[in-house]
Design a protein around this motif. Structure first.
Motif, PDB file in Angstrom:
ATOM      1  N   HIS A   1      -6.451   3.959   2.780  1.00 43.71           N
ATOM      2  CA  HIS A   1      -5.630   2.754   2.972  1.00 43.71           C
ATOM      3  C   HIS A   1      -4.465   2.732   1.970  1.00 43.71           C
ATOM      4  O   HIS A   1      -3.321   2.454   2.346  1.00 43.71           O
ATOM      5  CB  HIS A   1      -6.548   1.531   2.800  1.00 43.71           C
ATOM      6  CG  HIS A   1      -5.844   0.223   2.819  1.00 43.71           C
ATOM      7  ND1 HIS A   1      -5.764  -0.573   3.944  1.00 43.71           N
ATOM      8  CD2 HIS A   1      -5.187  -0.458   1.839  1.00 43.71           C
ATOM      9  CE1 HIS A   1      -5.093  -1.673   3.652  1.00 43.71           C
ATOM     10  NE2 HIS A   1      -4.732  -1.634   2.378  1.00 43.71           N
ATOM     11  N   GLU A   2      -4.748   3.061   0.719  1.00 45.11           N
ATOM     12  CA  GLU A   2      -3.682   3.047  -0.303  1.00 45.11           C
ATOM     13  C   GLU A   2      -2.668   4.171  -0.062  1.00 45.11           C
ATOM     14  O   GLU A   2      -1.461   3.977  -0.245  1.00 45.11           O
ATOM     15  CB  GLU A   2      -4.276   3.152  -1.717  1.00 45.11           C
ATOM     16  CG  GLU A   2      -5.249   2.034  -2.104  1.00 45.11           C
ATOM     17  CD  GLU A   2      -4.682   0.626  -1.971  1.00 45.11           C
ATOM     18  OE1 GLU A   2      -3.441   0.459  -2.033  1.00 45.11           O
ATOM     19  OE2 GLU A   2      -5.478  -0.304  -1.776  1.00 45.11           O
TER      20      GLU A   2
ATOM     21  N   HIS B   1      -0.177   2.878   2.327  1.00 45.17           N
ATOM     22  CA  HIS B   1       0.924   2.092   1.733  1.00 45.17           C
ATOM     23  C   HIS B   1       2.007   3.018   1.184  1.00 45.17           C
ATOM     24  O   HIS B   1       3.195   2.771   1.339  1.00 45.17           O
ATOM     25  CB  HIS B   1       0.405   1.215   0.583  1.00 45.17           C
ATOM     26  CG  HIS B   1      -0.329  -0.006   1.043  1.00 45.17           C
ATOM     27  ND1 HIS B   1       0.171  -0.867   1.992  1.00 45.17           N
ATOM     28  CD2 HIS B   1      -1.529  -0.522   0.654  1.00 45.17           C
ATOM     29  CE1 HIS B   1      -0.703  -1.866   2.177  1.00 45.17           C
ATOM     30  NE2 HIS B   1      -1.737  -1.676   1.383  1.00 45.17           N
TER      31      HIS B   1
ATOM     32  N   CYS C   1      -4.819  -4.931  -2.808  1.00 44.54           N
ATOM     33  CA  CYS C   1      -5.521  -5.088  -1.537  1.00 44.54           C
ATOM     34  C   CYS C   1      -6.912  -5.676  -1.747  1.00 44.54           C
ATOM     35  O   CYS C   1      -7.675  -5.191  -2.584  1.00 44.54           O
ATOM     36  CB  CYS C   1      -5.627  -3.734  -0.856  1.00 44.54           C
ATOM     37  SG  CYS C   1      -4.026  -2.914  -0.783  1.00 44.54           S
TER      38      CYS C   1
ATOM     39  N   GLU D   1      -0.941  -4.596   5.663  1.00 45.36           N
ATOM     40  CA  GLU D   1      -2.363  -4.267   5.503  1.00 45.36           C
ATOM     41  C   GLU D   1      -2.909  -3.655   6.786  1.00 45.36           C
ATOM     42  O   GLU D   1      -3.645  -2.678   6.761  1.00 45.36           O
ATOM     43  CB  GLU D   1      -3.160  -5.506   5.100  1.00 45.36           C
ATOM     44  CG  GLU D   1      -2.733  -6.112   3.774  1.00 45.36           C
ATOM     45  CD  GLU D   1      -2.682  -5.088   2.648  1.00 45.36           C
ATOM     46  OE1 GLU D   1      -3.491  -4.145   2.649  1.00 45.36           O
ATOM     47  OE2 GLU D   1      -1.814  -5.215   1.774  1.00 45.36           O
TER      48      GLU D   1
HETATM   49 ZN   LIG Z   1      -3.476  -2.737   1.269  1.00 45.41          ZN
END
Ligand SMILES: [Zn+2]
Length: 253
Positions: A76-77, A80, A91, A106
């Motif tokens: 997820h990071e 970004h 987050c 997100e």
């Molecule tokens: Zn995030």
């Protein structure tokens, strides 16, 4: 926007010649992309990233125990970093847990992480239905190095066998994801877990087992336009005590 997240994830798989779930090493990918990974007390966030130019630092909460959860958070990071290149993101657990919220960045990062760690073709190719949802999805989550809940969502989205995945919390449906070819398509967020579902036992303070049970469709689908009385499904439940919640799988035989 989400199409771009998917394309970017696939480009990264190609760049590092990753052709099988066992080749995936999200930490190595992050490092190769100039991202350092630290595990620290993130003070209420599950993950965060600081970006400067073409490099960055990802920090994940050192209270996360499950390896699959660490991997999804890192994915997820990285999302970004690849998608936004903004300076920083903090987050929360719900940012990463919930795929359908309105916070655009997100959601995009989740789509990116899902496509990177659980590419659609691999789900179709490698995840074989094994009579029970839990056995199928636990084994798949292990193979792909991700969490049971993220694998369940992904399987409902692009797996071969139709299922409904429902997460309830404090006795109410928090979110659900239903395969396109499942007989019913509508569960309302916020609807109460009712007596036709075994999940209700948990909210009554009883122990519930992990074995599959026969349930009436009334348990979840009474609000669906095509709802018919007398239809049975299988249901299987996984208690998530920490969240006061239950992850429920429903399927037809
Ligand atoms: Zn995030």
């Amino acid at each position: 926007m989400s199409a771009r997240a998917k394309v970017n994830a696939r480009e990264l798989l190609d760049k590092y010649c990753i052709k099988h779930p066992k080749d995936m090493d999200i930490r190595a990918i992050a490092n190769a992309e100039n991202l350092m990974i630290k595990e620290e007390d993130t003070k209420g966030h599950i993950g965060r990233i600081f970006i400067e130019g073409d490099a960055g630092i990802i920090t994940i909460d050192n209270k996360i125990k499950e390896e699959g959860r660490k991997n999804f958070t890192i994915g997820h990071e990285v999302g970004h970093f690849i998608l936004e290149k903004e300076r920083e993101f903090y987050c929360s657990n719900s940012d990463i847990m919930n795929f359908w919220q309105n916070k655009n960045h997100e959601q995009e990062s989740n789509i990116f992480a899902a496509e990177l760690l659980m590419p659609e073709e691999w789900i179709k190719q490698y995840v074989k239905w094994k009579d029970e949802a839990l056995e199928t999805l636990e084994e798949a989550a292990m193979m792909f190095g991700t969490t049971l809940s993220s694998m369940s969502l992904r399987y409902a989205e692009c797996g071969k066998f139709p299922i409904a995945v429902i997460f309830s919390q404090d006795g109410k449906v928090k979110w659900s994801k239903i395969s396109e070819d499942f007989p019913f398509q509508w569960i309302e967020n916020g609807q109460k877990v009712n007596e036709y579902s075994k999940a209700l036992d948990f909210y009554k303070g009883k122990e519930i087992g992990k074995e599959k049970e026969d349930i009436l469709a009334d348990a979840w689908f009474a609000k669906d336009n095509n709802f018919e009385k007398g239809k049975y499904f299988y249901e299987q439940n996984v208690v998530m005590k920490r969240l006061n919640g239950v992850l429920t799988f429903v399927w037809d035989d």
